[in-house]
Enzyme design. Structure first.
Site, PDB file in Angstrom:
ATOM      1  N   THR A 129       4.347  -4.625  -4.346  1.00  0.00           N
ATOM      2  CA  THR A 129       5.270  -4.601  -3.209  1.00  0.00           C
ATOM      3  C   THR A 129       6.663  -4.282  -3.706  1.00  0.00           C
ATOM      4  O   THR A 129       6.885  -3.971  -4.867  1.00  0.00           O
ATOM      5  CB  THR A 129       5.275  -5.952  -2.459  1.00  0.00           C
ATOM      6  OG1 THR A 129       5.859  -6.961  -3.289  1.00  0.00           O
ATOM      7  CG2 THR A 129       3.878  -6.378  -2.050  1.00  0.00           C
TER       8      THR A 129
ATOM      9  N   GLY B 280      12.707  13.108  -6.380  1.00  0.00           N
ATOM     10  CA  GLY B 280      12.000  11.848  -6.112  1.00  0.00           C
ATOM     11  C   GLY B 280      12.115  10.820  -7.220  1.00  0.00           C
ATOM     12  O   GLY B 280      11.394   9.824  -7.220  1.00  0.00           O
TER      13      GLY B 280
ATOM     14  N   LYS C 143      13.738  -4.867 -16.569  1.00  0.00           N
ATOM     15  CA  LYS C 143      12.708  -4.509 -17.568  1.00  0.00           C
ATOM     16  C   LYS C 143      13.042  -5.105 -18.935  1.00  0.00           C
ATOM     17  O   LYS C 143      12.147  -5.566 -19.665  1.00  0.00           O
ATOM     18  CB  LYS C 143      12.602  -2.985 -17.673  1.00  0.00           C
ATOM     19  CG  LYS C 143      12.001  -2.347 -16.435  1.00  0.00           C
ATOM     20  CD  LYS C 143      12.103  -0.835 -16.498  1.00  0.00           C
ATOM     21  CE  LYS C 143      11.476  -0.196 -15.279  1.00  0.00           C
ATOM     22  NZ  LYS C 143      11.870   1.205 -15.102  1.00  0.00           N
TER      23      LYS C 143
ATOM     24  N   GLU D 206      16.222   6.722  -5.887  1.00  0.00           N
ATOM     25  CA  GLU D 206      16.069   6.273  -4.495  1.00  0.00           C
ATOM     26  C   GLU D 206      17.240   6.796  -3.664  1.00  0.00           C
ATOM     27  O   GLU D 206      18.264   7.218  -4.206  1.00  0.00           O
ATOM     28  CB  GLU D 206      16.102   4.752  -4.464  1.00  0.00           C
ATOM     29  CG  GLU D 206      15.175   4.139  -5.469  1.00  0.00           C
ATOM     30  CD  GLU D 206      14.259   3.108  -4.868  1.00  0.00           C
ATOM     31  OE1 GLU D 206      14.563   2.626  -3.768  1.00  0.00           O
ATOM     32  OE2 GLU D 206      13.241   2.808  -5.510  1.00  0.00           O
TER      33      GLU D 206
ATOM     34  N   PHE E 116       0.864  -1.185   0.000  1.00  0.00           N
ATOM     35  CA  PHE E 116       0.000   0.000   0.000  1.00  0.00           C
ATOM     36  C   PHE E 116       0.901   1.235   0.000  1.00  0.00           C
ATOM     37  O   PHE E 116       0.741   2.148   0.785  1.00  0.00           O
ATOM     38  CB  PHE E 116      -0.925  -0.029   1.218  1.00  0.00           C
ATOM     39  CG  PHE E 116      -2.219   0.740   1.032  1.00  0.00           C
ATOM     40  CD1 PHE E 116      -2.959   0.642  -0.143  1.00  0.00           C
ATOM     41  CD2 PHE E 116      -2.701   1.549   2.059  1.00  0.00           C
ATOM     42  CE1 PHE E 116      -4.147   1.331  -0.302  1.00  0.00           C
ATOM     43  CE2 PHE E 116      -3.897   2.248   1.915  1.00  0.00           C
ATOM     44  CZ  PHE E 116      -4.620   2.143   0.731  1.00  0.00           C
TER      45      PHE E 116
ATOM     46  N   ASP F 174      17.806  -2.039 -12.672  1.00  0.00           N
ATOM     47  CA  ASP F 174      16.382  -1.791 -12.950  1.00  0.00           C
ATOM     48  C   ASP F 174      16.114  -1.932 -14.450  1.00  0.00           C
ATOM     49  O   ASP F 174      15.167  -2.615 -14.871  1.00  0.00           O
ATOM     50  CB  ASP F 174      15.997  -0.390 -12.456  1.00  0.00           C
ATOM     51  CG  ASP F 174      14.573  -0.022 -12.831  1.00  0.00           C
ATOM     52  OD1 ASP F 174      13.642  -0.495 -12.172  1.00  0.00           O
ATOM     53  OD2 ASP F 174      14.396   0.730 -13.821  1.00  0.00           O
TER      54      ASP F 174
ATOM     55  N   VAL G  83       6.826  -2.405 -17.350  1.00  0.00           N
ATOM     56  CA  VAL G  83       7.727  -1.708 -18.278  1.00  0.00           C
ATOM     57  C   VAL G  83       7.040  -0.435 -18.734  1.00  0.00           C
ATOM     58  O   VAL G  83       5.915  -0.486 -19.228  1.00  0.00           O
ATOM     59  CB  VAL G  83       8.054  -2.588 -19.508  1.00  0.00           C
ATOM     60  CG1 VAL G  83       9.000  -1.852 -20.454  1.00  0.00           C
ATOM     61  CG2 VAL G  83       8.657  -3.914 -19.085  1.00  0.00           C
TER      62      VAL G  83
ATOM     63  N   GLU H 148       1.115  -5.105 -17.192  1.00  0.00           N
ATOM     64  CA  GLU H 148       1.439  -4.012 -18.115  1.00  0.00           C
ATOM     65  C   GLU H 148       2.381  -2.979 -17.496  1.00  0.00           C
ATOM     66  O   GLU H 148       3.256  -2.432 -18.164  1.00  0.00           O
ATOM     67  CB  GLU H 148       0.147  -3.321 -18.584  1.00  0.00           C
ATOM     68  CG  GLU H 148       0.359  -2.218 -19.596  1.00  0.00           C
ATOM     69  CD  GLU H 148       0.951  -2.729 -20.913  1.00  0.00           C
ATOM     70  OE1 GLU H 148       2.179  -2.627 -21.072  1.00  0.00           O
ATOM     71  OE2 GLU H 148       0.200  -3.247 -21.760  1.00  0.00           O
TER      72      GLU H 148
END
Ligand SMILES: NC(=O)c1ccc[n+]([C@@H]2O[C@H](COP(=O)([O-])OP(=O)(O)OC[C@H]3O[C@@H](n4cnc5c(N)ncnc54)[C@H](OP(=O)(O)O)[C@@H]3O)[C@@H](O)[C@H]2O)c1
Length: 346
Positions: A98, A208, A226, A211, A10, A222, A154, A151
Site C-alpha cells: 500500500t 514515471g 531506506k 511522482e 492493488f 525516500d 530497498v 526484501e
C-alpha cells in the site's frame, strides 16, 4: 506448502505481483513445492474482494485496470475498511503493497502489526513498517511463529537484505553506502548533461520515475527511510527517519555537477550508515564521489549499495532497469523464503 494469500493494495506493485505469481506458478509448484491462491484483495478507492475459494485474479486485474471496483468479485458480508479486511480474509500470508507516508510509516505499520497479531505471515514492499517498527514487528513475528520479510523495501527485488542476512555471516558491517533513490539520481545525471533542475524534474515525471509531487524524493525522505531500513536490519541500530542527518538535492545546479566532473568526481545523493565503535549513525546528503568509486558510476534510475565489513573490504551490488515487476520479484522470493522456513534463522 500451500498459501492462501491476501493482497493489501492493488497498485503497480501488487498487480505486477499478481501477474508474476501466475507466470511463476509452475516453478513454485515444481521447484519449491508451493501452491497458492489469492483469497482477498484490499484497495483504498476500489473497494475490496474476498473469496475463500480463491479469487479470479485475471478478473480482478481487468476490473481495476478498467477503473471498476472489486466488489463484484466479493463473497460474504461487506467489509468496512482495511483492518476489517485483515480480520475477515482467510489467509496464511498477507502481501502488503500500500501507500507510504514516509514521515509516519502509517497506515501500513498498523496493517502489518494487525496481520502478524492475527498469526499471518507477512511480506511487505513498504519501507514504512520496517523503518518505524522493525524491532517490534520482528519480535511479534517471532512470538507468533510466522515470517516477516521485506526484501523489496530497498533496491526493489535486488537481494540486498538477504545478502546481509544469509551471506554476511560472522562479520561486522562497518559502513554501508548507497545510491537508493531513482528520482534524485536521474536528476543529478540530467544536471551533468546540462539540463536545468526544473526541466530535469519534469523529465523524471514524464518517464514515471518521479511522482507528481516529488518533494519526498527531492528532500531525501525516500532515501532516508531506506537508509533506516539498512541501519536497523543489517547493523542492529534502532533509528527512525528523524534521526538521520538529511539533506536533499534542492539547489544543486548544472554548474555544481560540471565542476565536480572537472575534478573527476560526481555529485550523488549518498546514503550512508556508519558503525563507529558500536555507535551506528546515518546520513543522506549530496556528496562528491571520485569517479573511481563504483557508486559514482551508477547513473539515472539505477541504484547500488556498497558494504564495507571487517572481512570484506568492499562489496557493491548494482541494480539497473527496475520496474514494478522487479519489486514484485523481491516479494515472490520472500514468499519462497517463508515456505523454506528461513525466518527461523533471522
Ligand atoms: N513502484 C515500485 O517499483 C516500488 C518499489 C519498491 C517499493 N515500493 C513500495 O510498494 C508500495 C506500493 O507501491 P505501488 O507503486 O504499487 O503504489 P501504487 O500504485 O500507488 O498502489 C498503492 C495501492 O495501495 C492501495 N492503498 C492505499 N492506501 C490503502 C489502504 N489504506 N488500504 C488498502 N489499500 C490501500 C491503493 O489503492 P487504490 O488502488 O484505491 O489507490 C493502491 O492499490 C509502496 O509502499 C512503495 O513505496 C514500490
Amino acid at each position: 506448502m500451500h498459501f492462501d494469500i491476501a493482497l493489501l493494495g492493488f497498485g503497480n506493485v501488487a498487480r505486477a505481483l499478481a501477474r508474476l505469481l501466475d507466470v511463476k506458478a509452475a516453478t513454485l509448484r515444481d521447484d519449491y513445492d508451493i501452491t497458492f491462491r489469492v483469497t482477498g484483495i484490499a484497495t483504498q478507492s476500489r473497494g475490496c474482494a474476498i473469496d475463500p475459494d480463491g479469487l479470479d485474479l485475471q478478473a480482478a486485474l481487468r476490473a481495476v485496470e478498467a477503473g471498476e471496483r472489486l466488489e463484484t468479485l466479493h463473497k460474504g458480508a461487506p467489509v468496512s475498511d482495511t483492518l476489517a479486511f485483515i480480520d475477515a480474509c482467510p489467509a496464511d500470508l498477507i502481501m502488503e503493497a500500500t501507500w507510504l507516508n514516509p514521515q509516519t510509516g502509517q497506515p501500513a505499520t498498523d496493517y502489518v502489526r494487525a496481520a502478524l497479531k492475527a498469526g499471518h505471515h507477512v511480506v511487505t514492499a513498504n519501507k514504512g513498517p520496517v523503518a518505524f517498527a522493525y524491532r517490534e514487528l520482528r519480535a511479534l513475528a517471532a512470538e507468533q511463529g510466522v515470517g516477516f520479510f521485506f526484501e523489496s523495501t530497498v533496491m526493489d527485488g535486488a537481494p540486498v537484505l538477504s545478502v546481509g542476512r544469509e551471506g554476511l555471516l560472522a562479520t561486522t558491517i562497518l559502513r554501508i553506502q548507497g545510491i537508493l533513490n531513482s528520482t534524485t539520481n536521474y536528476i543529478l545525471s540530467a544536471l551533468e548533461q546540462g539540463t536545468d533542475f526544473d526541466e530535469a524534474v519534469r523529465q523524471a515525471q514524464a518517464i514515471g520515475v518521479a511522482e507528481a509531487d516529488p518533494a519526498n524524493d527531492l528532500e531525501g525522505w525516500d532515501a532516508t527511510v531506506k537508509t533506516v531500513v539498512l541501519a536497523n536490519v543489517l547493523m542492529g541500530a534502532d533509528l527512525r527517519p528523524a534521526d538521520v542527518d538529511r539533506t536533499g538535492i534542492m539547489g544543486i545546479t548544472v554548474q555544481d555537477t560540471q565542476a565536480a566532473l572537472e575534478a573527476d568526481e560526481r555529485i550523488k545523493l549518498l546514503c550512508e550508515v556508519v558503525n563507529e565503535n558500536g555507535v551506528v549513525s546515518a546520513s543522506v546528503r549530496p556528496a562528491r564521489l571520485p569517479l573511481s568509486d563504483p557508486l559514482s558510476q551508477v547513473s539515472k534510475t539505477s541504484s547500488a549499495v556498497t558494504f564495507k565489513t571487517d572481512t570484506l573490504h568492499s562489496l557493491t551490488i548494482v541494480e539497473g532497469d527496475t520496474d514494478p515487476t522487479t519489486t514484485a520479484y523481491g516479494m515472490l522470493v520472500d514468499m519462497i523464503n517463508i515456505a523454506r522456513n528461513r525466518y527461523h534463522d533471522s
